[in-house]
Design a protein around this motif. Structure first.
Motif, PDB file in Angstrom:
ATOM      1  N   MET A   1      74.147  58.170 -41.258  1.00 58.99           N
ATOM      2  CA  MET A   1      73.513  59.474 -41.050  1.00 58.99           C
ATOM      3  C   MET A   1      72.827  59.985 -42.322  1.00 58.99           C
ATOM      4  N   GLY A   2      72.761  59.156 -43.341  1.00 57.83           N
ATOM      5  CA  GLY A   2      72.053  59.518 -44.560  1.00 57.83           C
ATOM      6  C   GLY A   2      72.950  60.044 -45.663  1.00 57.83           C
ATOM      7  N   GLY A   3      74.248  60.000 -45.482  1.00 54.81           N
ATOM      8  CA  GLY A   3      75.178  60.475 -46.496  1.00 54.81           C
ATOM      9  C   GLY A   3      75.342  59.477 -47.620  1.00 54.81           C
TER      10      GLY A   3
ATOM     11  N   LYS B   1      77.768  49.638 -42.902  1.00 49.99           N
ATOM     12  CA  LYS B   1      77.729  51.026 -43.354  1.00 49.99           C
ATOM     13  C   LYS B   1      78.639  51.889 -42.492  1.00 49.99           C
ATOM     14  N   SER B   2      79.214  52.902 -43.141  1.00 49.47           N
ATOM     15  CA  SER B   2      80.027  53.867 -42.399  1.00 49.47           C
ATOM     16  C   SER B   2      79.101  54.796 -41.610  1.00 49.47           C
ATOM     17  N   LEU B   3      79.651  55.527 -40.680  1.00 50.68           N
ATOM     18  CA  LEU B   3      78.875  56.482 -39.891  1.00 50.68           C
ATOM     19  C   LEU B   3      78.229  57.510 -40.815  1.00 50.68           C
TER      20      LEU B   3
END
Length: 123
Positions: free
Chosen positions: A8-10, A2-4
């Protein structure tokens, strides 16, 4: 992996072949920006683009414009009354010589407008 942004929930939205971040500006309160706010917005957009886009992306542009509008209207009302009192522009003058009163009040209004531009709109 997963990307940052995803960590962060995006989330992302599929647009054609692209995944675009699903982001929204925070909700802003509904306040009228009025003529002074519109003039300030146009000044920022044309002369101070960095400040304009900083306010826009923070979600505070319309609050800033509404505050400027309120300050300008209050300043206009207060200064007009003060200058008219200083210069002796009264209701009696209005009753006695309407054209002199109108000319004096227009002069005061124009001076107040220039003060608002200098202190709030173009600063």
């Amino acid at each position: 992996m997963k990307s940052l942004f995803e960590q962060m929930g995006g989330t992302y939205i599929q647009c054609g072949d692209y995944l675009l971040p699903d982001i929204e500006l925070p909700p802003q309160e509904e306040r009228p920006i009025g003529i002074w706010g519109q003039r300030r917005r146009e000044f920022l957009r044309s002369r101070h683009r960095v400040q304009y886009y900083n306010l826009l992306t923070k979600g505070t542009l319309y609050t800033h414009l509404a505050d400027i509008n309120e300050q300008a209207e209050q300043m206009q009302e207060t200064l007009t009354a003060q200058i008219a009192k200083q210069e002796g522009i009264t209701e009696q003058l209005k009753a006695d010589d309407m054209m002199a009163w109108v000319g004096a009040m227009n002069n005061i209004s124009e001076r107040v407008r220039e003060s608002i531009y200098a202190e709030l709109i173009y600063s």
